[in-house]
Design a protein around this motif. Structure first.
Motif, PDB file in Angstrom:
ATOM      1  N   ASP A  87     -18.318  25.776 -12.263  1.00 35.32           N
ATOM      2  CA  ASP A  87     -17.257  24.800 -12.465  1.00 35.32           C
ATOM      3  C   ASP A  87     -17.151  23.999 -11.174  1.00 35.32           C
ATOM      4  O   ASP A  87     -16.681  24.507 -10.154  1.00 35.32           O
ATOM      5  CB  ASP A  87     -15.943  25.524 -12.779  1.00 35.32           C
ATOM      6  N   LEU A  88     -17.610  22.752 -11.227  1.00 40.28           N
ATOM      7  CA  LEU A  88     -17.610  21.923 -10.023  1.00 40.28           C
ATOM      8  C   LEU A  88     -16.209  21.463  -9.624  1.00 40.28           C
ATOM      9  O   LEU A  88     -16.020  20.979  -8.499  1.00 40.28           O
ATOM     10  CB  LEU A  88     -18.505  20.696 -10.232  1.00 40.28           C
ATOM     11  N   SER A  89     -15.242  21.610 -10.539  1.00 38.49           N
ATOM     12  CA  SER A  89     -13.863  21.181 -10.280  1.00 38.49           C
ATOM     13  C   SER A  89     -13.822  19.677  -9.988  1.00 38.49           C
ATOM     14  O   SER A  89     -14.847  19.000  -9.972  1.00 38.49           O
ATOM     15  CB  SER A  89     -13.252  21.980  -9.129  1.00 38.49           C
ATOM     16  N   GLY A  90     -12.649  19.156  -9.740  1.00 44.81           N
ATOM     17  CA  GLY A  90     -12.513  17.729  -9.520  1.00 44.81           C
ATOM     18  C   GLY A  90     -12.631  16.958 -10.825  1.00 44.81           C
ATOM     19  O   GLY A  90     -12.883  17.518 -11.889  1.00 44.81           O
ATOM     20  N   ARG A  91     -12.458  15.672 -10.742  1.00 42.90           N
ATOM     21  CA  ARG A  91     -12.494  14.815 -11.925  1.00 42.90           C
ATOM     22  C   ARG A  91     -13.862  14.145 -12.035  1.00 42.90           C
ATOM     23  O   ARG A  91     -14.070  13.020 -11.582  1.00 42.90           O
ATOM     24  CB  ARG A  91     -11.382  13.778 -11.853  1.00 42.90           C
ATOM     25  N   LEU A  92     -14.780  14.862 -12.649  1.00 37.45           N
ATOM     26  CA  LEU A  92     -16.136  14.354 -12.810  1.00 37.45           C
ATOM     27  C   LEU A  92     -16.412  14.036 -14.274  1.00 37.45           C
ATOM     28  O   LEU A  92     -16.032  14.811 -15.157  1.00 37.45           O
ATOM     29  CB  LEU A  92     -17.161  15.392 -12.327  1.00 37.45           C
ATOM     30  N   PRO A  93     -17.085  12.906 -14.552  1.00 38.26           N
ATOM     31  CA  PRO A  93     -17.470  12.633 -15.940  1.00 38.26           C
ATOM     32  C   PRO A  93     -18.367  13.753 -16.467  1.00 38.26           C
ATOM     33  O   PRO A  93     -19.256  14.232 -15.762  1.00 38.26           O
ATOM     34  CB  PRO A  93     -18.252  11.311 -15.821  1.00 38.26           C
TER      35      PRO A  93
ATOM     36  N   GLY B 172     -11.816  18.258   3.186  1.00 35.41           N
ATOM     37  CA  GLY B 172     -13.107  17.584   3.073  1.00 35.41           C
ATOM     38  C   GLY B 172     -14.031  18.172   2.026  1.00 35.41           C
ATOM     39  O   GLY B 172     -15.131  17.652   1.809  1.00 35.41           O
ATOM     40  N   TYR B 173     -13.587  19.268   1.386  1.00 29.60           N
ATOM     41  CA  TYR B 173     -14.417  19.901   0.359  1.00 29.60           C
ATOM     42  C   TYR B 173     -13.589  20.186  -0.885  1.00 29.60           C
ATOM     43  O   TYR B 173     -12.445  20.612  -0.795  1.00 29.60           O
ATOM     44  CB  TYR B 173     -15.005  21.225   0.868  1.00 29.60           C
ATOM     45  N   VAL B 174     -14.211  19.986  -2.034  1.00 30.31           N
ATOM     46  CA  VAL B 174     -13.614  20.423  -3.287  1.00 30.31           C
ATOM     47  C   VAL B 174     -14.048  21.869  -3.507  1.00 30.31           C
ATOM     48  O   VAL B 174     -15.226  22.190  -3.408  1.00 30.31           O
ATOM     49  CB  VAL B 174     -14.082  19.535  -4.465  1.00 30.31           C
ATOM     50  N   ARG B 175     -13.102  22.741  -3.779  1.00 33.74           N
ATOM     51  CA  ARG B 175     -13.420  24.150  -3.982  1.00 33.74           C
ATOM     52  C   ARG B 175     -13.932  24.344  -5.422  1.00 33.74           C
ATOM     53  O   ARG B 175     -13.186  24.243  -6.381  1.00 33.74           O
ATOM     54  CB  ARG B 175     -12.187  25.007  -3.716  1.00 33.74           C
ATOM     55  N   GLY B 176     -15.228  24.605  -5.542  1.00 36.42           N
ATOM     56  CA  GLY B 176     -15.821  24.875  -6.839  1.00 36.42           C
ATOM     57  C   GLY B 176     -15.764  26.363  -7.161  1.00 36.42           C
ATOM     58  O   GLY B 176     -15.448  27.187  -6.294  1.00 36.42           O
TER      59      GLY B 176
ATOM     60  N   ASP C 206     -17.398  23.458  -1.665  1.00 31.21           N
ATOM     61  CA  ASP C 206     -17.625  24.774  -1.099  1.00 31.21           C
ATOM     62  C   ASP C 206     -17.232  25.829  -2.126  1.00 31.21           C
ATOM     63  O   ASP C 206     -16.438  25.577  -3.037  1.00 31.21           O
ATOM     64  CB  ASP C 206     -16.933  24.966   0.256  1.00 31.21           C
ATOM     65  N   PHE C 207     -17.856  26.988  -1.996  1.00 33.54           N
ATOM     66  CA  PHE C 207     -17.696  28.070  -2.953  1.00 33.54           C
ATOM     67  C   PHE C 207     -17.502  29.372  -2.191  1.00 33.54           C
ATOM     68  O   PHE C 207     -18.196  29.626  -1.203  1.00 33.54           O
ATOM     69  CB  PHE C 207     -18.934  28.198  -3.851  1.00 33.54           C
ATOM     70  N   VAL C 208     -16.576  30.187  -2.642  1.00 30.08           N
ATOM     71  CA  VAL C 208     -16.379  31.520  -2.069  1.00 30.08           C
ATOM     72  C   VAL C 208     -16.702  32.537  -3.158  1.00 30.08           C
ATOM     73  O   VAL C 208     -16.069  32.539  -4.220  1.00 30.08           O
ATOM     74  CB  VAL C 208     -14.944  31.710  -1.545  1.00 30.08           C
ATOM     75  N   ASP C 209     -17.688  33.373  -2.901  1.00 29.21           N
ATOM     76  CA  ASP C 209     -18.179  34.315  -3.902  1.00 29.21           C
ATOM     77  C   ASP C 209     -18.366  35.697  -3.307  1.00 29.21           C
ATOM     78  O   ASP C 209     -18.623  35.848  -2.107  1.00 29.21           O
ATOM     79  CB  ASP C 209     -19.547  33.864  -4.443  1.00 29.21           C
ATOM     80  N   VAL C 210     -18.276  36.705  -4.171  1.00 21.74           N
ATOM     81  CA  VAL C 210     -18.740  38.028  -3.796  1.00 21.74           C
ATOM     82  C   VAL C 210     -20.181  38.132  -4.299  1.00 21.74           C
ATOM     83  O   VAL C 210     -20.472  37.779  -5.442  1.00 21.74           O
ATOM     84  CB  VAL C 210     -17.844  39.144  -4.366  1.00 21.74           C
TER      85      VAL C 210
END
Length: 210
Positions: A176-182, A144-148, A112-116
């Motif tokens: 930036d998707l955040s989390g540990r992604l390759p 349940g969501y990674v904050r991107g 999930d993303f919070v944007d202006v």
């Protein structure tokens, strides 16, 4: 936090990205879109730009792209599962939360993303939405969501000179998707996702008569 100032600054950057011809490298091309990338100056990742012509007038195409709850975008954009307005700052600026589903064979979990978000129209008739990440007290990270984090990004419906029935759609993504992604997964996901974005939009325009 001055949401209006952040939104306007993001809009300037997105407009500049859309008009800057140099420094971009082609990473994917289809019959519908050309996608370019270059290193981002906002975060340790890339900024991507898509450019394609859609056979629809800008004002009509905009109806499919409007960042609004219950709008058309959630009906065709497979990367948007939910969209909600957290706070209406002005008539054209709002703080929004976007939920995305799992992707890349579920290697990328729901985000999930919070944007202006700022919606505006330029003198040449271009209609645009621009966004950048913000924090909002009523919307902390959700279970349940990674904050991107979206860095200045957006979509621009640019009139095609001499052909009012067509639109040059320019999209700018730097997320930036955040989390540990390759890194290999991240680098392959965005060009593929953007190509699907254009393909699904064009299919929606063809099949839905507004």
């Amino acid at each position: 936090m001055d949401y209006s100032e952040l939104a306007r600054a993001a809009a300037v950057k997105v407009l500049n990205y859309s008009r800057e011809p140099g420094g971009w490298r082609l990473c994917k091309s289809t019959d519908e879109v050309s996608i370019y990338w270059r290193p981002s100056t906002e975060f340790p990742g890339n900024v991507y730009k898509g450019e394609g012509i859609v056979n629809e007038a800008p004002k009509h195409l905009w109806e499919y792209l409007k960042p609004e709850p219950g709008g058309l975008r959630v009906t065709w954009d497979k990367t948007v599962k939910e969209f909600e307005v957290i706070e209406a700052v002005t008539d054209t600026i709002s703080v929004c939360r976007t939920v995305t589903p799992a992707a890349a064979m579920k290697i990328i979990s729901p985000r999930d993303f919070v944007d202006v978000v700022l919606v505006n129209q330029y003198e040449d008739g271009t209609i645009a939405s621009s966004a950048t990440n913000v924090q909002h007290t009523s919307c902390p990270p959700q279970p349940g969501y990674v904050r991107g984090l979206n860095h200045p990004c957006g979509c621009l419906c640019v009139p095609v000179p001499g052909d009012p029935g067509k639109t040059q759609l320019v999209s700018v993504f730097q997320t930036d998707l955040s989390g540990r992604l390759p890194q290999s997964v991240v680098d392959s996901f965005f060009p593929y996702s953007m190509a699907q974005f254009y393909s699904n939009l064009i299919k929606a325009v063809r099949t839905q008569n507004l």
